[in-house]
Design a protein around this motif. Structure first.
Motif, PDB file in Angstrom:
ATOM      1  N   VAL A  16       0.861  -1.181   0.000  1.00 35.74           N
ATOM      2  CA  VAL A  16       0.000   0.000   0.000  1.00 35.74           C
ATOM      3  C   VAL A  16       0.898   1.232   0.000  1.00 35.74           C
ATOM      4  O   VAL A  16       2.110   1.133   0.133  1.00 35.74           O
ATOM      5  CB  VAL A  16      -0.944   0.033   1.230  1.00 35.74           C
ATOM      6  N   SER A  17       0.295   2.410  -0.138  1.00 35.96           N
ATOM      7  CA  SER A  17       1.075   3.636  -0.106  1.00 35.96           C
ATOM      8  C   SER A  17       1.381   4.033   1.342  1.00 35.96           C
ATOM      9  O   SER A  17       0.747   3.551   2.282  1.00 35.96           O
ATOM     10  CB  SER A  17       0.306   4.767  -0.795  1.00 35.96           C
ATOM     11  N   VAL A  18       2.339   4.940   1.496  1.00 35.35           N
ATOM     12  CA  VAL A  18       2.699   5.448   2.820  1.00 35.35           C
ATOM     13  C   VAL A  18       1.502   6.183   3.431  1.00 35.35           C
ATOM     14  O   VAL A  18       1.253   6.089   4.637  1.00 35.35           O
ATOM     15  CB  VAL A  18       3.938   6.367   2.735  1.00 35.35           C
ATOM     16  N   ARG A  19       0.756   6.863   2.597  1.00 28.82           N
ATOM     17  CA  ARG A  19      -0.428   7.575   3.078  1.00 28.82           C
ATOM     18  C   ARG A  19      -1.471   6.597   3.620  1.00 28.82           C
ATOM     19  O   ARG A  19      -2.146   6.867   4.618  1.00 28.82           O
ATOM     20  CB  ARG A  19      -1.016   8.402   1.947  1.00 28.82           C
ATOM     21  N   THR A  20      -1.605   5.446   2.988  1.00 29.14           N
ATOM     22  CA  THR A  20      -2.532   4.429   3.458  1.00 29.14           C
ATOM     23  C   THR A  20      -2.096   3.879   4.807  1.00 29.14           C
ATOM     24  O   THR A  20      -2.920   3.606   5.677  1.00 29.14           O
ATOM     25  CB  THR A  20      -2.667   3.298   2.420  1.00 29.14           C
ATOM     26  N   VAL A  21      -0.792   3.738   5.013  1.00 29.99           N
ATOM     27  CA  VAL A  21      -0.277   3.302   6.315  1.00 29.99           C
ATOM     28  C   VAL A  21      -0.698   4.308   7.387  1.00 29.99           C
ATOM     29  O   VAL A  21      -1.136   3.923   8.477  1.00 29.99           O
ATOM     30  CB  VAL A  21       1.259   3.124   6.293  1.00 29.99           C
TER      31      VAL A  21
END
Length: 75
Positions: A16-21
């Motif tokens: 997933v993206s860092v933003r999703t984390v």
């Protein structure tokens, strides 16, 4: 030896993206990270254990409720 993951490494691991984390953190979908200064670190084994699927046992009370008008009986 315990391995720790940065937010970037965790995002790669979860695909997933860092933003999703960050979103997962806010929603409580990840274990609490260890904070060293401004850096967040997750213990790899804790993340793997946390994201394992948990069995769901449905009971009659958990069954979905059918809504709407009842259908006419078929003859």
């Amino acid at each position: 030896m315990t391995k720790y993951l940065t937010k970037d490494e965790l995002a790669l691991m979860l695909r997933v993206s860092v933003r999703t984390v960050s979103t997962y953190m806010k929603q409580g979908l990840l274990p609490q990270p260890l904070q060293l200064g401004r850096k967040l670190l997750w213990e790899e084994s804790a993340v793997v254990q946390f994201i394992q699927p948990k069995p769901i046992f449905a009971t009659r009370a958990d069954a979905p409720v059918k809504r709407g008008r009842p259908r006419k009986a078929m003859r």
